[in-house]
Motif scaffolding. Structure first.
Motif, PDB file in Angstrom:
ATOM      1  N   TYR A 164     -22.343  24.834  20.288  1.00  0.00           N
ATOM      2  CA  TYR A 164     -23.475  25.681  20.663  1.00  0.00           C
ATOM      3  C   TYR A 164     -23.747  25.117  22.052  1.00  0.00           C
ATOM      4  O   TYR A 164     -23.807  23.842  22.327  1.00  0.00           O
ATOM      5  N   ILE A 165     -24.203  26.022  23.101  1.00  0.00           N
ATOM      6  CA  ILE A 165     -24.837  25.375  24.325  1.00  0.00           C
ATOM      7  C   ILE A 165     -26.231  25.222  23.796  1.00  0.00           C
ATOM      8  O   ILE A 165     -26.911  26.569  23.862  1.00  0.00           O
ATOM      9  N   VAL A 166     -26.822  24.225  24.127  1.00  0.00           N
ATOM     10  CA  VAL A 166     -28.248  23.759  23.692  1.00  0.00           C
ATOM     11  C   VAL A 166     -28.734  23.706  25.010  1.00  0.00           C
ATOM     12  O   VAL A 166     -28.786  22.883  25.849  1.00  0.00           O
ATOM     13  N   ASP A 167     -30.117  24.304  25.226  1.00  0.00           N
ATOM     14  CA  ASP A 167     -30.933  24.198  26.208  1.00  0.00           C
ATOM     15  C   ASP A 167     -32.058  23.274  26.152  1.00  0.00           C
ATOM     16  O   ASP A 167     -32.038  22.703  25.098  1.00  0.00           O
ATOM     17  N   ALA A 168     -32.675  22.779  27.228  1.00  0.00           N
ATOM     18  CA  ALA A 168     -33.493  21.607  27.198  1.00  0.00           C
ATOM     19  C   ALA A 168     -34.537  21.713  25.923  1.00  0.00           C
ATOM     20  O   ALA A 168     -35.097  20.479  25.731  1.00  0.00           O
ATOM     21  N   ASP A 169     -34.995  22.783  25.472  1.00  0.00           N
ATOM     22  CA  ASP A 169     -36.020  23.172  24.489  1.00  0.00           C
ATOM     23  C   ASP A 169     -35.507  23.236  23.052  1.00  0.00           C
ATOM     24  O   ASP A 169     -36.116  23.250  22.096  1.00  0.00           O
ATOM     25  N   ALA A 172     -30.135  27.133  21.066  1.00  0.00           N
ATOM     26  CA  ALA A 172     -28.977  27.439  21.605  1.00  0.00           C
ATOM     27  C   ALA A 172     -29.104  29.002  21.774  1.00  0.00           C
ATOM     28  O   ALA A 172     -29.573  29.703  20.956  1.00  0.00           O
ATOM     29  N   ARG A 173     -28.554  29.461  22.989  1.00  0.00           N
ATOM     30  CA  ARG A 173     -28.617  30.880  23.383  1.00  0.00           C
ATOM     31  C   ARG A 173     -27.278  31.551  23.439  1.00  0.00           C
ATOM     32  O   ARG A 173     -27.076  32.626  23.969  1.00  0.00           O
ATOM     33  N   SER A 174     -26.111  30.618  23.292  1.00  0.00           N
ATOM     34  CA  SER A 174     -24.726  31.312  23.607  1.00  0.00           C
ATOM     35  C   SER A 174     -23.942  30.074  22.969  1.00  0.00           C
ATOM     36  O   SER A 174     -24.439  28.765  22.397  1.00  0.00           O
ATOM     37  N   GLU A 184     -18.716  20.977  26.259  1.00  0.00           N
ATOM     38  CA  GLU A 184     -20.012  21.238  26.521  1.00  0.00           C
ATOM     39  C   GLU A 184     -20.648  21.649  25.350  1.00  0.00           C
ATOM     40  O   GLU A 184     -20.104  22.344  24.270  1.00  0.00           O
ATOM     41  N   GLY A 185     -21.997  21.028  24.959  1.00  0.00           N
ATOM     42  CA  GLY A 185     -22.613  21.692  23.895  1.00  0.00           C
ATOM     43  C   GLY A 185     -22.411  20.743  22.599  1.00  0.00           C
ATOM     44  O   GLY A 185     -21.922  19.402  22.803  1.00  0.00           O
ATOM     45  N   LYS A 228     -32.259  33.551  19.272  1.00  0.00           N
ATOM     46  CA  LYS A 228     -32.120  32.033  19.599  1.00  0.00           C
ATOM     47  C   LYS A 228     -31.964  31.074  18.171  1.00  0.00           C
ATOM     48  O   LYS A 228     -32.490  31.521  17.341  1.00  0.00           O
TER      49      LYS A 228
END
Length: 370
Positions: A164-169, A172-174, A184-185, A228
């Motif tokens: 999972y590609i994890v955003d700062a919040d 994961a959205r991808s 990555e991820g 998400k």
């Protein structure tokens, strides 16, 4: 926790495990001399106060049924709820093979899923050696407001996995599918907390489109539509057992006190089927160096960096190094073995030499006589 219900996927034979799963599922593989792999999922749920659990099976599950019995060893032996075995009852008669994916497995027991009273379902695989703090995962899931939480590790698995590609919040959205190396991820442990309505909608959508896979189909469509996924990081030891090499290495990992401390923390005990046995006997002149040895054994030879299950006899003059020896096996006088997995009730006669490697351990199938 009446709002949560556990589902354990225990149907997979995992072909890369070869002879080890010829007569059993991967979830029922012995581990660390005393346990079965499914004990970790069951114990993680038990330690989180979740006692209503369904175990999805497909075939070759006699060993699993014998181990689980009524579920009382995990405080799941109850007249209402508790541990439930779920063989396939929603598939056509012509479907003879394994499930193609987890969505197909869920749809095969769809009546059971629909009848669950809980708001959330925790899905785990029975062939994962990980003691997950599900109480912490549940707290994070509820606080996030998400409909689904993926339990991941920041370690790099040694098998094909999804990331999972994890955003700062923290969402994961991808995803990146079928990775074999670091990248990555966060690597998915393929364990999830999901709302029951979302899971049923995913099952229905996949059934209508003849899709079978949770990640490649259900999760991919969910993310593509703007959904998400909350990500919870499991920080301790965690490995899915997906090959003979992975099984061998995971057992050898347990010879490290640090790894054992992560997998068997005192605050989250791992339970297994109770066996009453006498203490192991070490004969005069025997030697055991950095080994885990279960009860009921007779050790007359020398063992070094080995995992020894109960009721094993290793006769005088035998030398074993880096071996996993399962219950009821007898090793004859003067035998030399290195990097060998001996399945249950095997017999190696005197003065044999069997040599494997860490990358390619030799497997003696159940009941082997040499």
């Amino acid at each position: 926790m009446s709002d949560f219900h556990g589902i354990i996927f225990a149907y997979g034979a995992v072909p890369e495990l070869g002879e080890l799963v010829r007569r059993r599922t991967a979830s029922s593989l012995p581990f660390c001399g005393r346990y079965r792999l499914i004990d970790f999922a069951l114990s993680s749920l038990m330690n989180a106060g979740i006692h209503d659990v369904g175990v999805i099976m497909r075939r070759d599950y006699q060993s699993l049924l014998d181990h689980l019995a009524s579920g009382k060893d995990w405080d799941m032996g109850r007249r209402i709820g508790g541990l439930r075995m779920l063989p396939p009852f929603g598939l056509p008669e012509y479907h003879q093979g394994d499930y193609t994916g987890t969505i197909e497995a869920l749809n095969a027991v769809s009546t059971y899923i629909h009848d669950i009273n809980a708001k959330y379902i925790i899905m785990m695989h029975g062939n994962t050696a990980a003691n997950i703090d599900l109480r912490a995962a549940i707290r994070q899931h509820l606080a996030s407001g998400a409909e689904i939480t993926a339990i991941c590790t920041d370690a790099t698995p040694d098998y094909r996995h999804h990331r999972y590609i994890v955003d700062a919040d923290g969402f994961a959205r991808s995803m990146i599918f079928n990775q074999t190396a670091a990248g990555e991820g966060a690597a998915s442990l393929e364990a999830y907390i999901i709302s029951k309505p979302l899971l049923i909608s995913m099952m229905d959508a996949c059934a209508a489109a003849n899709h079978y896979h949770f990640h490649r189909d259900a999760i991919a469509d969910y993310l593509a539509s703007g959904g998400k996924v909350n990500v919870f990081f499991h920080r301790g030891y965690g490995k899915r057992i997906m090959s003979t090499e992975a099984y061998f290495n995971a057992n050898m990992d347990m010879l490290s006190a640090a790894n054992r401390a992560e997998l068997f923390p005192a605050e989250r005990p791992v339970r297994t089927k109770t066996h009453e046995d006498v203490s192991t006997y070490y004969a005069e002149g025997s030697m055991a160096k950095n080994c885990l040895v279960a009860d009921g054994c007779i050790i007359e030879g020398e063992i070094d960096n080995c995992i020894i299950s109960s009721d094993v006899r290793i006769r005088k003059g035998a030398q074993l190094s880096g071996c996993v020896i399962m219950r009821g096996t007898e090793i004859g006088e003067g035998v030399i073995m290195k990097n060998v997995i001996a399945d249950k009730s095997s017999t190696v006669s005197s003065f044999q030499t069997i040599m494997g490697s860490e990358k390619l351990p030799v497997v003696l199938p159940k009941g082997t006589k040499i």
